[in-house]
Write a protein that holds these residues in place. Sequence first.
Motif, mmCIF file in Angstrom:
data_model
loop_
_atom_site.group_PDB
_atom_site.id
_atom_site.type_symbol
_atom_site.label_atom_id
_atom_site.label_comp_id
_atom_site.label_asym_id
_atom_site.label_seq_id
_atom_site.Cartn_x
_atom_site.Cartn_y
_atom_site.Cartn_z
ATOM 1 N N GLN A 177 -31.430 -70.242 30.127
ATOM 2 C CA GLN A 177 -32.778 -70.148 30.153
ATOM 3 C C GLN A 177 -33.660 -69.798 29.018
ATOM 4 O O GLN A 177 -34.605 -70.208 28.748
ATOM 5 N N GLU A 178 -32.763 -68.951 28.147
ATOM 6 C CA GLU A 178 -33.431 -68.477 26.966
ATOM 7 C C GLU A 178 -33.658 -69.790 26.080
ATOM 8 O O GLU A 178 -34.600 -69.912 25.089
ATOM 9 N N ILE A 179 -32.658 -70.833 25.898
ATOM 10 C CA ILE A 179 -32.774 -71.710 25.229
ATOM 11 C C ILE A 179 -33.844 -72.772 25.621
ATOM 12 O O ILE A 179 -34.786 -73.263 24.779
ATOM 13 N N GLN A 180 -33.941 -72.812 27.027
ATOM 14 C CA GLN A 180 -35.213 -73.778 27.396
ATOM 15 C C GLN A 180 -36.610 -72.879 27.210
ATOM 16 O O GLN A 180 -37.364 -73.537 26.851
ATOM 17 N N ASN A 181 -36.516 -71.832 27.150
ATOM 18 C CA ASN A 181 -37.868 -70.920 26.734
ATOM 19 C C ASN A 181 -38.198 -71.491 25.134
ATOM 20 O O ASN A 181 -39.359 -71.490 25.074
ATOM 21 N N SER A 182 -37.284 -71.204 24.550
ATOM 22 C CA SER A 182 -37.409 -71.493 22.951
ATOM 23 C C SER A 182 -37.759 -72.922 22.956
ATOM 24 O O SER A 182 -38.543 -73.311 21.897
ATOM 25 N N HIS A 183 -37.202 -73.774 23.299
ATOM 26 C CA HIS A 183 -37.593 -75.250 23.343
ATOM 27 C C HIS A 183 -39.087 -75.393 24.010
ATOM 28 O O HIS A 183 -39.768 -76.322 23.287
ATOM 29 N N GLN A 184 -39.189 -74.711 24.910
ATOM 30 C CA GLN A 184 -40.560 -74.879 25.177
ATOM 31 C C GLN A 184 -41.723 -74.394 24.274
ATOM 32 O O GLN A 184 -42.964 -74.961 23.993
ATOM 33 N N ILE A 228 -29.698 -70.666 20.836
ATOM 34 C CA ILE A 228 -30.907 -70.061 21.048
ATOM 35 C C ILE A 228 -31.693 -69.694 19.541
ATOM 36 O O ILE A 228 -32.610 -70.047 19.043
ATOM 37 N N GLN A 229 -30.635 -69.384 18.580
ATOM 38 C CA GLN A 229 -30.969 -69.048 17.210
ATOM 39 C C GLN A 229 -31.533 -70.398 16.486
ATOM 40 O O GLN A 229 -32.605 -70.326 15.838
ATOM 41 N N GLY A 257 -26.124 -80.237 26.171
ATOM 42 C CA GLY A 257 -26.271 -79.707 27.596
ATOM 43 C C GLY A 257 -26.196 -78.170 27.884
ATOM 44 O O GLY A 257 -26.660 -77.898 29.002
ATOM 45 N N LEU A 258 -26.114 -77.376 27.039
ATOM 46 C CA LEU A 258 -26.109 -76.277 27.307
ATOM 47 C C LEU A 258 -27.452 -75.661 27.605
ATOM 48 O O LEU A 258 -27.374 -74.326 28.449
ATOM 49 N N ASP A 259 -28.351 -76.123 27.420
ATOM 50 C CA ASP A 259 -29.854 -75.604 27.866
ATOM 51 C C ASP A 259 -29.908 -75.896 29.449
ATOM 52 O O ASP A 259 -30.704 -75.353 29.826
ATOM 53 N N SER A 260 -29.092 -76.744 29.990
ATOM 54 C CA SER A 260 -29.155 -77.029 31.329
ATOM 55 C C SER A 260 -28.371 -76.139 32.267
ATOM 56 O O SER A 260 -28.320 -76.281 33.649
#
Lengths: 248, 248
Positions: A146-153, B148-149, B97-100
């Motif tokens: 989720q955090e990765i997605q947020n950051s992409h967002q 994330i980083q 695909g980790l963001d999924s």
Amino acid sequence: MAQPITLRQVSPLKASCHQCSLSNLCLPLALNENELDRLEDIVQQGRIFNRGELVFEQSTPFRSCFAVRSGAIKTSIITESGEEQVTGFFMPGELVGLDSMSSDAYACSAKALERTSVCELPVDRLEELTHKIPELQHHFFHLMSQEIQNSHQLAMLLSKNTAEERIAALLLSLSSRFGRRRMSPTQFSLPMARNDIANFLGLAVETVSRVFTRFQNQGLIRARGREVELLDIEALQLVTRESSRQRC
Amino acid sequence: MAQPITLRQVSPLKASCHQCSLSNLCLPLALNENELDRLEDIVQQGRIFNRGELVFEQSTPFRSCFAVRSGAIKTSIITESGEEQVTGFFMPGELVGLDSMSSDAYACSAKALERTSVCELPVDRLEELTHKIPELQHHFFHLMSQEIQNSHQLAMLLSKNTAEERIAALLLSLSSRFGRRRMSPTQFSLPMARNDIANFLGLAVETVSRVFTRFQNQGLIRARGREVELLDIEALQLVTRESSRQRC
DNA sequence: GTACGCACTTGATATGAATCAAACAGGCGG
DNA sequence: CCGCCTGTTTGATTCATATCAAGTGCGTAC
């Protein structure tokens, strides 16, 4: 306006993930009683930080993640050139520190924006526990993803959107996050300074200020200092989607 | 230029994480023989995608992560307004695909930028395995945190840096990622079009093109189409840190 | 109560990058 | 071999936002 004492009230020293109103936010719903007990064993509840105090500091040994109970936290990175870059704001029910799990040191600093209460989750014990409880492991994969997605967002917002769109998006995000708690989604007090907003959104302070007054003049919001009232949420949503004003 | 057959060569049908030259990139070093065997059992190796083919598509059921063996993959999101937003480029040894992992559907689409070979890791079996092997769980926490980083880093680049700084940063990133493999860090072929670079970095194609020629005129690079040679890496690093030209 | 500092607002100007427009190169199919 | 399509480069103009420069308001310390 004293808070009436209810039967649910327990000693603050006693671990109480069971009773915590945030449990469905920061914890998986799927844990059973026994598993919740084990989680409570490792969680250090009720640590308090005053406005401006550091919850943890970049480059110091990474020991714990922190769940926000009340208040608000901002995370930021100090770049080699010495500038601060705000990487996120964390509200009650949200977990701070997931970005540091790849190293032995905190990847960013976390500062309390107001008087803030947190639960501390020591990572070594946490990893043991996620190993024992598949549901918890799954939940952490979920949170991090989720955090990765947020950051992409966020990256998208920063790369494609105008100042107005960015600020509208932030206001709506805060609104929904306040709303998930018992608080009003239309009237709240910004925990962060204009400066932090500007830094976070990649804008100049002056631009943030100007957009706030512009929104006010258009009747979208009413803002006095950090006090904000969202008068026309639909119009704000329209602003964020205004990126589709492209070739229509 | 036929590749000479070496003794290391094994049947492509046989799982071979042991022999894979990427193993120290996409897998934890800390796994023992037995654990590697169990990982190999669930990995589907050697799937090939041609240039332009989708490895997976946004909003379709999330089944697997993919490790890039050779070639390159770009991930992108289609926004509500129908625009494409490139969220990342993935080179050999990197995991897509980790963001999924926070949802039942892919959060983005992944497209092969050239002829690309991948290993498929079905998530359900993967989660079982991470549960059984603490080292592997730790490694996945590590990978996701890293992601994330990276994304925060990108957000910083997009919000604070000029076109030249962004492009220099991308070139250097690609350079080091090529370098980690056996390939030249100073001379390589860009797997992606100018358009993708522009989209990823939040710039117009024309700006990307202009910066490339500007860098070339300054003697920093030599570029003909997708063929790129980095002539002065230190100068490029200086460009990226140029953000510190502030008030000195 | 006054004065200082700080966060915020407002205005004028400068600038980097987008946009518009067009030319150019290379690869592919006919 | 030619023409077309797509990707890339180059130039002219526009525009959003940064920057520079004051001014305002508010809380806190003296």
